[in-house]
Design an enzyme around this catalytic site. Structure first.
Site, PDB file in Angstrom:
ATOM      1  N   HIS A 158      -9.687   6.688   3.091  1.00  0.00           N
ATOM      2  CA  HIS A 158     -10.783   7.188   4.709  1.00  0.00           C
ATOM      3  C   HIS A 158     -11.158   8.458   3.955  1.00  0.00           C
ATOM      4  O   HIS A 158     -10.945   8.974   3.092  1.00  0.00           O
ATOM      5  CB  HIS A 158      -8.840   8.078   4.429  1.00  0.00           C
ATOM      6  CG  HIS A 158      -7.888   6.651   5.928  1.00  0.00           C
ATOM      7  ND1 HIS A 158      -6.788   6.779   5.311  1.00  0.00           N
ATOM      8  CD2 HIS A 158      -8.422   5.929   6.494  1.00  0.00           C
ATOM      9  CE1 HIS A 158      -5.894   5.729   5.700  1.00  0.00           C
ATOM     10  NE2 HIS A 158      -7.271   5.413   6.884  1.00  0.00           N
ATOM     11  N   CYS A 192      -2.902  13.538   7.149  1.00  0.00           N
ATOM     12  CA  CYS A 192      -1.971  11.897   7.399  1.00  0.00           C
ATOM     13  C   CYS A 192      -0.444  12.135   8.134  1.00  0.00           C
ATOM     14  O   CYS A 192      -0.775  11.688   9.201  1.00  0.00           O
ATOM     15  CB  CYS A 192      -1.593  11.089   6.537  1.00  0.00           C
ATOM     16  SG  CYS A 192      -2.764  10.722   5.052  1.00  0.00           S
TER      17      CYS A 192
HETATM   18  C1  CIR Z   1      -1.851   3.813   3.959  1.00  0.00           C
HETATM   19  O1  CIR Z   1      -1.864   3.290   3.031  1.00  0.00           O
HETATM   20  O2  CIR Z   1      -2.247   3.108   5.626  1.00  0.00           O
HETATM   21  C2  CIR Z   1      -0.516   4.487   3.701  1.00  0.00           C
HETATM   22  N1  CIR Z   1      -0.275   4.498   2.788  1.00  0.00           N
HETATM   23  C3  CIR Z   1      -1.545   6.223   3.463  1.00  0.00           C
HETATM   24  C4  CIR Z   1      -2.199   6.882   4.898  1.00  0.00           C
HETATM   25  C5  CIR Z   1      -3.208   8.236   4.551  1.00  0.00           C
HETATM   26  N2  CIR Z   1      -3.702   7.666   5.342  1.00  0.00           N
HETATM   27  C6  CIR Z   1      -4.956   8.803   5.625  1.00  0.00           C
HETATM   28  O3  CIR Z   1      -5.376   9.145   5.213  1.00  0.00           O
HETATM   29  N3  CIR Z   1      -4.756   9.498   7.391  1.00  0.00           N
END
Ligand code: CIR
Length: 255
Positions: A163, A250
């Protein structure tokens, strides 16, 4: 200033979360403890925290940042690019929580995909990373919605990170933490860039919270650089979330 935060408690299925890291599976009890410490740190910065219940059918649902963009004018419900996460975006308890704070709620629609971990807010302007989770149609819709509320946005090409905010954190006052591919991106030249070394790249995912910056535990060079800028630092261990590519930003919606 941020007044409100929404978080979701990790579920016992967190070990099934999507990951590209090779660090083993998160341990549920430890993740719960780290999440509690995260909420305590947020509370210390003077915000009101809404805590939502875990959702066993969505192992990644504690990463609430991805499912909505909370602006000063409206909240926009995203449409996650990851199929296993798509339905996280319209969970009724999240909608209800957002409705407590927002009169205007908008939605990203098919064929757009967007995860708000790809969106970085700088005042009234929003940088939107085109990642494997966020496509051009999603970014275009988002920009259109933002503009209809007098806000603005621009898309940013990216190649390496999961991201946008995996490698960027805006700390207000023109200070921007940058890691990896974003160190040389022309879009961010105008900021006071604080470059994060490769060996501490995960530490670039910090959050500015009012007078504080929350920094993940175990990144001493990052912490030192932030302290040198004069910020008060709070340190929170996120090692269990790191195992499934998640970090400090996140884990919350901040507005
Ligand atoms: C994913 O791969 O969607 C989750 N395991 C981690 C999300 C992390 N979120 C973020 O960077 N905003």
């Amino acid at each position: 200033m941020f007044k409100n935060v929404i978080v979701r408690v990790p579920s016992k299925t967190i070990s099934e979360g999507l990951t590209s890291a090779d660090e083993g599976k998160p341990i549920y009890s430890k993740a719960l403890m780290q999440h509690e410490n995260y909420v305590s740190a947020l509370t210390k910065t003077g915000v009101n925290v809404t805590v939502l219940e875990p959702k066993d059918e969505f192992p990644d649902a504690c990463f609430v940042e991805d499912v909505a963009l909370c602006t000063s004018k409206c909240a926009i419900i995203t449409r996650p690019g990851a199929m296993s996460r798509r339905k996280e975006a319209a969970l009724p308890d999240m909608l209800e929580a957002l409705e407590n704070f927002y009169e205007h709620i908008e939605y990203i629609k098919e064929p757009g995909t967007i995860e708000a971990g790809d969106i970085m807010m700088v005042g009234d302007h929003f940088y939107i990373g085109l990642s494997e989770r966020t496509n051009q149609a999603g970014a275009d819709q988002m920009i259109q919605i933002l503009e209809s509320y007098g806000l603005s946005g621009q898309a940013v090409e990216m190649k390496e990170m999961l991201h946008l905010k995996t490698g960027l954190a805006y700390l207000e006052n023109n200070n921007l933490l940058v890691a990896g591919e974003f160190k040389t991106a022309p879009e961010f030249e105008k900021f006071n860039k604080i470059e994060i070394d490769m060996d501490e790249a995960y530490g670039a995912n910090c959050i500015w919270m009012n007078d504080y910056v929350i920094v993940p535990e175990g990144y001493p060079k990052v912490q030192e650089k932030i302290e040198a800028l004069g910020y008060k630092v709070l340190v929170v261990d996120t090692s269990e979330f790191r195992k499934i590519d998640g970090g400090l930003s996140c884990l919350s919606l901040r507005f």
